[in-house]
Scaffold this active site. Sequence first.
Site, PDB file in Angstrom:
ATOM      1  N   ARG A  37       0.712  -1.543   0.199  1.00 23.65           N
ATOM      2  CA  ARG A  37       0.293   0.433   0.148  1.00 23.65           C
ATOM      3  C   ARG A  37       0.604   1.456   0.120  1.00 23.65           C
ATOM      4  NH1 ARG A  37      -5.297  -2.042   3.822  1.00 23.65           N
ATOM      5  NH2 ARG A  37      -6.379  -2.740   2.195  1.00 23.65           N
ATOM      6  N   LYS A 198     -18.230 -19.003  -0.678  1.00 18.80           N
ATOM      7  CA  LYS A 198     -19.475 -19.004  -0.054  1.00 18.80           C
ATOM      8  C   LYS A 198     -20.470 -18.305  -0.831  1.00 18.80           C
ATOM      9  CE  LYS A 198     -20.059 -20.122   5.097  1.00 18.80           C
ATOM     10  NZ  LYS A 198     -19.997 -19.155   5.796  1.00 18.80           N
ATOM     11  N   GLY A 355      -9.403  -9.879  -1.428  1.00 17.44           N
ATOM     12  CA  GLY A 355      -8.352 -10.499  -0.308  1.00 17.44           C
ATOM     13  C   GLY A 355      -7.229 -11.953  -0.864  1.00 17.44           C
ATOM     14  N   GLY A 378     -13.242  -4.866   0.429  1.00 18.25           N
ATOM     15  CA  GLY A 378     -14.185  -4.284   0.995  1.00 18.25           C
ATOM     16  C   GLY A 378     -13.796  -2.989  -0.252  1.00 18.25           C
TER      17      GLY A 378
HETATM   18  P1  AMP Z   1     -13.160 -16.017  -1.113  1.00 18.54           P
HETATM   19  O1  AMP Z   1     -12.844 -15.370   0.535  1.00 18.54           O
HETATM   20  O2  AMP Z   1     -15.042 -16.096  -0.248  1.00 18.54           O
HETATM   21  O3  AMP Z   1     -13.099 -15.897  -1.187  1.00 18.54           O
HETATM   22  O4  AMP Z   1     -13.874 -17.518  -0.360  1.00 18.54           O
HETATM   23  C1  AMP Z   1     -11.874 -18.180   0.282  1.00 18.54           C
HETATM   24  C2  AMP Z   1     -11.793 -19.743   0.634  1.00 18.54           C
HETATM   25  O5  AMP Z   1     -12.787 -20.317  -0.002  1.00 18.54           O
HETATM   26  C3  AMP Z   1     -10.624 -20.250   1.355  1.00 18.54           C
HETATM   27  O6  AMP Z   1     -10.511 -19.873   1.744  1.00 18.54           O
HETATM   28  C4  AMP Z   1     -10.988 -21.218  -0.013  1.00 18.54           C
HETATM   29  O7  AMP Z   1     -10.069 -22.400   0.326  1.00 18.54           O
HETATM   30  C5  AMP Z   1     -12.703 -21.581  -0.208  1.00 18.54           C
HETATM   31  N1  AMP Z   1     -12.562 -23.151  -0.755  1.00 18.54           N
HETATM   32  C6  AMP Z   1     -13.065 -22.493  -2.311  1.00 18.54           C
HETATM   33  N2  AMP Z   1     -13.595 -23.406  -2.582  1.00 18.54           N
HETATM   34  C7  AMP Z   1     -13.883 -23.851  -1.290  1.00 18.54           C
HETATM   35  C8  AMP Z   1     -14.487 -25.295  -1.968  1.00 18.54           C
HETATM   36  N3  AMP Z   1     -14.508 -25.952  -2.883  1.00 18.54           N
HETATM   37  N4  AMP Z   1     -14.933 -26.083  -0.998  1.00 18.54           N
HETATM   38  C9  AMP Z   1     -14.900 -25.772   0.575  1.00 18.54           C
HETATM   39  N5  AMP Z   1     -13.936 -24.312   0.406  1.00 18.54           N
HETATM   40  C10 AMP Z   1     -13.787 -23.717  -0.714  1.00 18.54           C
END
Ligand code: AMP
Length: 398
Positions: A37, A198, A355, A378
């Site tokens: 940054r 998610k 992130g 964010g």
């Molecule tokens: P996000 O912060 O929503 O971008 O999610 C990132 C996280 O999603 C990482 O820690 C990954 O390990 C997890 N992730 C991605 N694909 C999978 C999966 N098929 N099953 C469980 N966790 C996952």
Amino acid sequence: MGLYHTLDDVDTRGKRVLLRVDLNVPIQEGKVTDTSRIDRIVPTLNELRYNGARVIMLSHFDRPKGKRVPEMSLEQVVPALEQALGCKVGFVDECIGKAVEDAVAQMRAGDVLLLENTRFHKGEEDNDIVFAGGVARLGDVFVLDAFSIAHRAHATTEAITHLIPAAAGRAMEAELDALAKVLLMPTRPVVAIVGGAKVSTKLELLGNLVGRVDRLVIGGGMANTFLAAKGVAIGKSLCERDLLETAREILKKAQGARCEIVLPRDAVVAREFKANAASQTVSVNEVPADGMILDVGSETLSDIATALSDAKTVVWNGPLGAFELTPFDTGTVTAARQVAMLTRMGKLISVAGGGDTLAALNIAGVTDDFTYVSTAGGAFLEWLEGKELPGVKALEKR
Ligand code: AMP
């Protein structure tokens, strides 16, 4: 003519410039552990100093909630700043009031002064115009050079822009340009790649993207929810059962908007969520009842390659699998390298952010090959959600 006021639109020569940056950098044992940054604001600082401006830097650090918290003092960032800038950086342990005004009055052309954490004052997060006024009187021009805080309507990102002329610094300008190229005025076809754990954290983002992009690749844990919504049995995979209807609505919206959705056709499944767990690649229709989908399979990667083959613009957020655990980073790494290669060949513009996305691109070793990688977190996500960011709106040319 650009959409936003930049350093090209304001006269900073010999002026007192209030430069709002994001010095909320990771610190361990009093030392800055990641200077990205800080490195990004160097061009703006050099330009201002070259113009003989007196640069008064403003930033928040952490969340002191309107109180003075000694561990959250910005003084600890001064050595890293001096090193990046190659010049002396003064420091005052306040950001409004007589002591600061006196320090500013002593400044000479090209001097740099850092003020104390703006969030030590409640007025900062309240977007309080009186507090903003106390800061604004220190300068002639306000420059915002931190897209990462542009989603906050705070006194030193928003209110202050109503009091003195405001412009985007060079890092902010580069980020705004990159984002405009992917969503506001993109060269088509535009492909979005969205992954991550998610659906629930990315509902608005998905809803906005299907109305804007030509193809949407969905991977990661969130793809499981979409597969389940289509009636696919996904065993013990991560899935948000309460969002199946929402997932169906997103798919319907995509159809109406003629956005092609690319969902996994095959998957790498394991019985344990750990590195090097025994795994196999199966069709998504053959996921064992006790299996967990941890990555996209090779056929899906070939679908992604096809989706990318004639793409002109790519926007990426989120990993396609559990990339922290080898070998379940394979899908993310393969797709990232492909986007990187097409970018290097000049075939497309690629922008990534959020992130975990940065961490995943670093594993693939391609961060520098993307056209632009946002460190904003964010703010980047809110932009992808189609929200109006107060700090960006404040810099718009009307
Ligand atoms: P996000 O912060 O929503 O971008 O999610 C990132 C996280 O999603 C990482 O820690 C990954 O390990 C997890 N992730 C991605 N694909 C999978 C999966 N098929 N099953 C469980 N966790 C996952």
